[in-house]
Design an enzyme around this catalytic site. Structure first.
Site, PDB file in Angstrom:
ATOM      1  N   TYR A  11       0.817  -1.225   0.000  1.00 24.47           N
ATOM      2  CA  TYR A  11       0.000   0.000   0.000  1.00 24.47           C
ATOM      3  C   TYR A  11       0.852   1.277   0.000  1.00 24.47           C
ATOM      4  CZ  TYR A  11      -3.096   3.523   2.223  1.00 24.47           C
ATOM      5  OH  TYR A  11      -3.792   4.658   2.554  1.00 24.47           O
ATOM      6  N   LYS A  84       2.097  -6.517   9.379  1.00 28.48           N
ATOM      7  CA  LYS A  84       1.719  -5.297  10.102  1.00 28.48           C
ATOM      8  C   LYS A  84       0.417  -5.368  10.901  1.00 28.48           C
ATOM      9  CE  LYS A  84      -0.980  -3.378   6.376  1.00 28.48           C
ATOM     10  NZ  LYS A  84      -1.460  -2.238   5.664  1.00 28.48           N
ATOM     11  N   SER A 124       6.750   3.169  13.044  1.00 30.54           N
ATOM     12  CA  SER A 124       5.338   3.444  13.308  1.00 30.54           C
ATOM     13  C   SER A 124       5.194   4.194  14.619  1.00 30.54           C
ATOM     14  CB  SER A 124       4.607   2.106  13.404  1.00 30.54           C
ATOM     15  OG  SER A 124       3.349   2.267  14.011  1.00 30.54           O
ATOM     16  N   TYR A 148       3.927  -6.981  17.112  1.00 32.76           N
ATOM     17  CA  TYR A 148       4.194  -6.165  15.918  1.00 32.76           C
ATOM     18  C   TYR A 148       5.006  -4.934  16.310  1.00 32.76           C
ATOM     19  CZ  TYR A 148       3.360  -2.401  12.570  1.00 32.76           C
ATOM     20  OH  TYR A 148       3.526  -1.321  11.721  1.00 32.76           O
ATOM     21  N   LYS A 152       9.025  -3.415  15.428  1.00 30.62           N
ATOM     22  CA  LYS A 152       9.404  -2.066  14.970  1.00 30.62           C
ATOM     23  C   LYS A 152      10.437  -1.477  15.919  1.00 30.62           C
ATOM     24  CE  LYS A 152       6.941  -1.753  11.314  1.00 30.62           C
ATOM     25  NZ  LYS A 152       7.634  -1.867  10.036  1.00 30.62           N
ATOM     26  N   ARG A 291     -11.836  -1.602  22.025  1.00 34.61           N
ATOM     27  CA  ARG A 291     -10.938  -2.666  21.560  1.00 34.61           C
ATOM     28  C   ARG A 291      -9.750  -2.717  22.526  1.00 34.61           C
ATOM     29  NH1 ARG A 291      -8.500  -2.075  15.537  1.00 34.61           N
ATOM     30  NH2 ARG A 291      -7.546  -0.237  16.493  1.00 34.61           N
TER      31      ARG A 291
HETATM   32  P1  NAD Z   1       1.528  -3.697   3.090  1.00 34.57           P
HETATM   33  O1  NAD Z   1       1.217  -5.011   3.716  1.00 34.57           O
HETATM   34  O2  NAD Z   1       0.599  -3.169   2.064  1.00 34.57           O
HETATM   35  O3  NAD Z   1       3.007  -3.711   2.492  1.00 34.57           O
HETATM   36  C1  NAD Z   1       4.034  -4.523   3.011  1.00 34.57           C
HETATM   37  C2  NAD Z   1       4.611  -5.327   1.864  1.00 34.57           C
HETATM   38  O4  NAD Z   1       5.683  -6.143   2.359  1.00 34.57           O
HETATM   39  C3  NAD Z   1       3.600  -6.270   1.212  1.00 34.57           C
HETATM   40  O5  NAD Z   1       3.590  -6.039  -0.176  1.00 34.57           O
HETATM   41  C4  NAD Z   1       4.111  -7.659   1.552  1.00 34.57           C
HETATM   42  O6  NAD Z   1       3.824  -8.593   0.527  1.00 34.57           O
HETATM   43  C5  NAD Z   1       5.608  -7.405   1.720  1.00 34.57           C
HETATM   44  N1  NAD Z   1       6.323  -8.363   2.577  1.00 34.57           N
HETATM   45  C6  NAD Z   1       6.011  -8.741   3.837  1.00 34.57           C
HETATM   46  N2  NAD Z   1       6.919  -9.634   4.289  1.00 34.57           N
HETATM   47  C7  NAD Z   1       7.821  -9.806   3.304  1.00 34.57           C
HETATM   48  C8  NAD Z   1       8.997 -10.612   3.164  1.00 34.57           C
HETATM   49  N3  NAD Z   1       9.392 -11.447   4.128  1.00 34.57           N
HETATM   50  N4  NAD Z   1       9.688 -10.528   2.012  1.00 34.57           N
HETATM   51  C9  NAD Z   1       9.291  -9.722   1.000  1.00 34.57           C
HETATM   52  N5  NAD Z   1       8.193  -8.952   1.062  1.00 34.57           N
HETATM   53  C10 NAD Z   1       7.461  -9.004   2.211  1.00 34.57           C
HETATM   54  O7  NAD Z   1       1.678  -2.631   4.293  1.00 34.57           O
HETATM   55  P2  NAD Z   1       1.774  -1.055   4.281  1.00 34.57           P
HETATM   56  O8  NAD Z   1       0.582  -0.534   4.980  1.00 34.57           O
HETATM   57  O9  NAD Z   1       2.111  -0.559   2.940  1.00 34.57           O
HETATM   58  O10 NAD Z   1       3.004  -0.868   5.276  1.00 34.57           O
HETATM   59  C11 NAD Z   1       4.327  -0.738   4.827  1.00 34.57           C
HETATM   60  C12 NAD Z   1       5.255  -0.625   6.024  1.00 34.57           C
HETATM   61  O11 NAD Z   1       4.857   0.498   6.822  1.00 34.57           O
HETATM   62  C13 NAD Z   1       5.215  -1.826   6.967  1.00 34.57           C
HETATM   63  O12 NAD Z   1       6.519  -2.069   7.446  1.00 34.57           O
HETATM   64  C14 NAD Z   1       4.317  -1.369   8.092  1.00 34.57           C
HETATM   65  O13 NAD Z   1       4.616  -2.019   9.302  1.00 34.57           O
HETATM   66  C15 NAD Z   1       4.663   0.099   8.171  1.00 34.57           C
HETATM   67  N6  NAD Z   1       3.576   0.906   8.746  1.00 34.57           N
HETATM   68  C16 NAD Z   1       2.326   0.830   8.211  1.00 34.57           C
HETATM   69  C17 NAD Z   1       1.285   1.560   8.776  1.00 34.57           C
HETATM   70  C18 NAD Z   1      -0.112   1.460   8.223  1.00 34.57           C
HETATM   71  O14 NAD Z   1      -1.045   1.822   8.910  1.00 34.57           O
HETATM   72  N7  NAD Z   1      -0.324   1.025   6.987  1.00 34.57           N
HETATM   73  C19 NAD Z   1       1.537   2.386   9.883  1.00 34.57           C
HETATM   74  C20 NAD Z   1       2.829   2.452  10.402  1.00 34.57           C
HETATM   75  C21 NAD Z   1       3.851   1.702   9.819  1.00 34.57           C
HETATM   76  C1  UD1 Z   2      -3.414   0.649  14.347  1.00 36.47           C
HETATM   77  C2  UD1 Z   2      -2.443  -0.239  15.075  1.00 36.47           C
HETATM   78  C3  UD1 Z   2      -1.090   0.446  15.169  1.00 36.47           C
HETATM   79  C4  UD1 Z   2      -0.611   0.886  13.799  1.00 36.47           C
HETATM   80  C5  UD1 Z   2      -1.665   1.792  13.178  1.00 36.47           C
HETATM   81  C6  UD1 Z   2      -1.257   2.221  11.808  1.00 36.47           C
HETATM   82  C7  UD1 Z   2      -3.904  -1.490  16.570  1.00 36.47           C
HETATM   83  C8  UD1 Z   2      -4.302  -1.732  17.993  1.00 36.47           C
HETATM   84  N1  UD1 Z   2      -2.981  -0.549  16.390  1.00 36.47           N
HETATM   85  O1  UD1 Z   2      -3.575   1.823  15.098  1.00 36.47           O
HETATM   86  O2  UD1 Z   2      -0.143  -0.421  15.747  1.00 36.47           O
HETATM   87  O3  UD1 Z   2       0.611   1.564  13.900  1.00 36.47           O
HETATM   88  O4  UD1 Z   2      -2.891   1.051  13.097  1.00 36.47           O
HETATM   89  O5  UD1 Z   2      -2.276   2.865  11.162  1.00 36.47           O
HETATM   90  O6  UD1 Z   2      -4.370  -2.149  15.656  1.00 36.47           O
HETATM   91  N2  UD1 Z   2     -11.804   1.749  15.232  1.00 36.47           N
HETATM   92  C9  UD1 Z   2     -13.158   1.528  15.322  1.00 36.47           C
HETATM   93  N3  UD1 Z   2     -13.691   0.523  14.589  1.00 36.47           N
HETATM   94  C10 UD1 Z   2     -12.949  -0.258  13.730  1.00 36.47           C
HETATM   95  C11 UD1 Z   2     -11.563  -0.004  13.637  1.00 36.47           C
HETATM   96  C12 UD1 Z   2     -11.024   0.991  14.414  1.00 36.47           C
HETATM   97  O7  UD1 Z   2     -13.856   2.197  16.069  1.00 36.47           O
HETATM   98  O8  UD1 Z   2     -13.497  -1.166  13.082  1.00 36.47           O
HETATM   99  C13 UD1 Z   2     -11.217   2.879  15.991  1.00 36.47           C
HETATM  100  C14 UD1 Z   2     -10.105   2.499  16.941  1.00 36.47           C
HETATM  101  O9  UD1 Z   2     -10.587   2.191  18.218  1.00 36.47           O
HETATM  102  C15 UD1 Z   2      -9.242   3.768  16.918  1.00 36.47           C
HETATM  103  C16 UD1 Z   2      -9.438   4.329  15.506  1.00 36.47           C
HETATM  104  O10 UD1 Z   2     -10.656   3.754  15.035  1.00 36.47           O
HETATM  105  O11 UD1 Z   2      -9.733   4.699  17.835  1.00 36.47           O
HETATM  106  C17 UD1 Z   2      -8.328   3.980  14.544  1.00 36.47           C
HETATM  107  O12 UD1 Z   2      -8.112   2.583  14.560  1.00 36.47           O
HETATM  108  P1  UD1 Z   2      -7.119   1.852  13.525  1.00 36.47           P
HETATM  109  O13 UD1 Z   2      -7.420   2.314  12.156  1.00 36.47           O
HETATM  110  O14 UD1 Z   2      -7.170   0.389  13.794  1.00 36.47           O
HETATM  111  O15 UD1 Z   2      -5.697   2.466  13.911  1.00 36.47           O
HETATM  112  P2  UD1 Z   2      -4.947   2.503  15.327  1.00 36.47           P
HETATM  113  O16 UD1 Z   2      -5.669   1.744  16.361  1.00 36.47           O
HETATM  114  O17 UD1 Z   2      -4.618   3.929  15.615  1.00 36.47           O
END
Ligand code: NAD
Ligand code: UD1
Length: 338
Positions: A11, A84, A124, A148, A152, A291
């Protein structure tokens, strides 16, 4: 400049790839596609009119990564790859430790072997654990509340140790707050497998009619409307932060750490309202129990990234919801079936 993007079909990476290619970088993607589809790479190529070199490699396979590095000789790495999902990590901690920690260790060893010592790491806001003082700046205490988050934090600690031992590394640790939204074209976006865990992908599935109603996790938090408040950031703003981080690495800054957020908090109910406006439909919801593990309020102090990277988020919550809806309505099944 050639950038290796691990997890490059995912993503956040797919949006970053668009900005990298538009800015003139060469992009090599490594991904095992465990949570993504090759279609996202094709769409990025179509959007930019540029080519991506793709390797389907698992980071656990160190030899395959070694061979790829030998051939491609990237100048820098943006390391997105990882699992993640918080809930899944509590159920299968070993899987998370193996994939995220061993995978990263393999990557870092291969980078060191080929003297590729420029790295941007996807961290994160989860590394801040539970904080009472808002906004959160980079000096806040660090802790993990689930496996998770622990991966990180452990990777951040590994990077700090590696830099301490060898300051020829340049490392940017980016701590993302809550990325949502999609590219304005509606061609790429978030494509979660199964029932989404995160709020906005869940709302999107309700809006498209795939899920019945949003479950609001608690309305008795210490927030203006009682529902949880988070710092949602448009994924394109986040992607642009990576371009700024790569530019920073070229100034040889050593190890630097930045929050990438907007500094503004929005509640669950505000997000639902904003999404209703974007999609022109009513989003049904119910109030459920809290949650476990959630906190009332999380938002960033993004001023360090502004001062040192010249980066700040410019896209508001309305645009985040409009772009999310455009992606969701144009691609009701995500990349599946393409
Ligand atoms: P995503 O799952 O869409 O992307 C992660 C990608 O890594 C995927 O395409 C997956 O196939 C690949 N992958 C996983 N394990 C692998 C491996 N062993 N070898 C090769 N490829 C592998 O997730 P995203 O939301 O795009 O997140 C990207 C990064 O950002 C992650 O490290 C995630 O922890 C971090 N992050 C995401 C969020 C969020 O809310 N999306 C928030 C904070 C941090
Ligand atoms: C989640 C992860 C966090 C990660 C972050 C990245 C958890 C506990 N934490 O955070 O580690 O870094 O995503 O984006 O999963 N909510 C609802 N209904 C739902 C889903 C969520 O009410 O179906 C609420 C949650 O209680 C929260 C807010 O929406 O208040 C955001 O939730 P979410 O999108 O899951 O993100 P985080 O909990 O902030």
């Amino acid at each position: 400049m050639k950038i290796l993007v691990t997890g490059g079909a995912g993503y956040i990476a797919s949006h970053t790839n668009v900005e990298l290619l538009n800015a003139g970088y060469e992009v090599v993607v490594l991904d095992n596609l465990c949570n993504s589809s090759e279609e996202s790479i094709r769409r990025v190529e179509k959007l930019t009119g540029k080519k991506i070199t793709f390797y389907k490699i698992d980071m656990i396979d160190k030899e395959a990564m070694d061979a790829m590095f030998k051939k491609e000789k990237p100048d820098a790495v943006i390391h997105f790859a990882g699992l993640k999902a918080v809930g899944e990590s509590c159920e299968y901690p070993l899987m998370y430790f193996n994939n995220n920690l061993i995978g990263t260790l393999n990557l870092l060893s291969v980078m060191d072997k080929y003297a590729v010592r420029k790295l941007v790491f996807s961290s994160s806001a989860t590394v801040y654990g539970f904080q009472t003082k808002m906004p959160i700046n980079e000096e806040a205490s660090l802790s993990a509340t689930n496996p998770y988050g622990r991966t990180k934090l452990m990777i951040e600690d590994m990077l700090r140790d590696i830099y301490k031992a060898d300051n020829s590394w340049d490392i940017a640790i980016l701590r993302y707050f809550n990325p949502i939204g999609a590219h304005i074209s509606g061609e790429i976006g978030e494509d979660p497998k199964g029932i989404p865990n995160n709020l906005v992908p869940y709302i999107a599935k309700v809006a498209i009619g795939e899920l019945e109603k949003v479950h609001v996790f608690g309305n008795d938090y210490n927030t203006p409307d009682g529902t949880g408040v988070r710092d949602y950031i448009h994924v394109v703003d986040l992607a642009l932060g990576h371009i700024k981080a790569i530019e920073k690495l070229n100034e040889n800054p050593g190890l630097v750490t930045y929050n990438l957020g907007t500094g503004q908090g929005y509640s669950v109910l505000e997000l639902i309202k904003s999404y209703e406006k974007a999609c022109g439909k009513t989003i049904p919801y119910v109030i459920d129990a809290r949650r476990p593990g959630d906190c009332d309020m999380v938002y960033s102090d993004p001023s360090k990234a502004k001062a040192e990277l010249g980066w700040e988020a410019t896209r508001g919550v309305e645009q985040m919801c409009e772009d999310s809806w455009r992606w969701q309505s144009k691609n009701p099944n995500g990349y599946r079936g393409c």
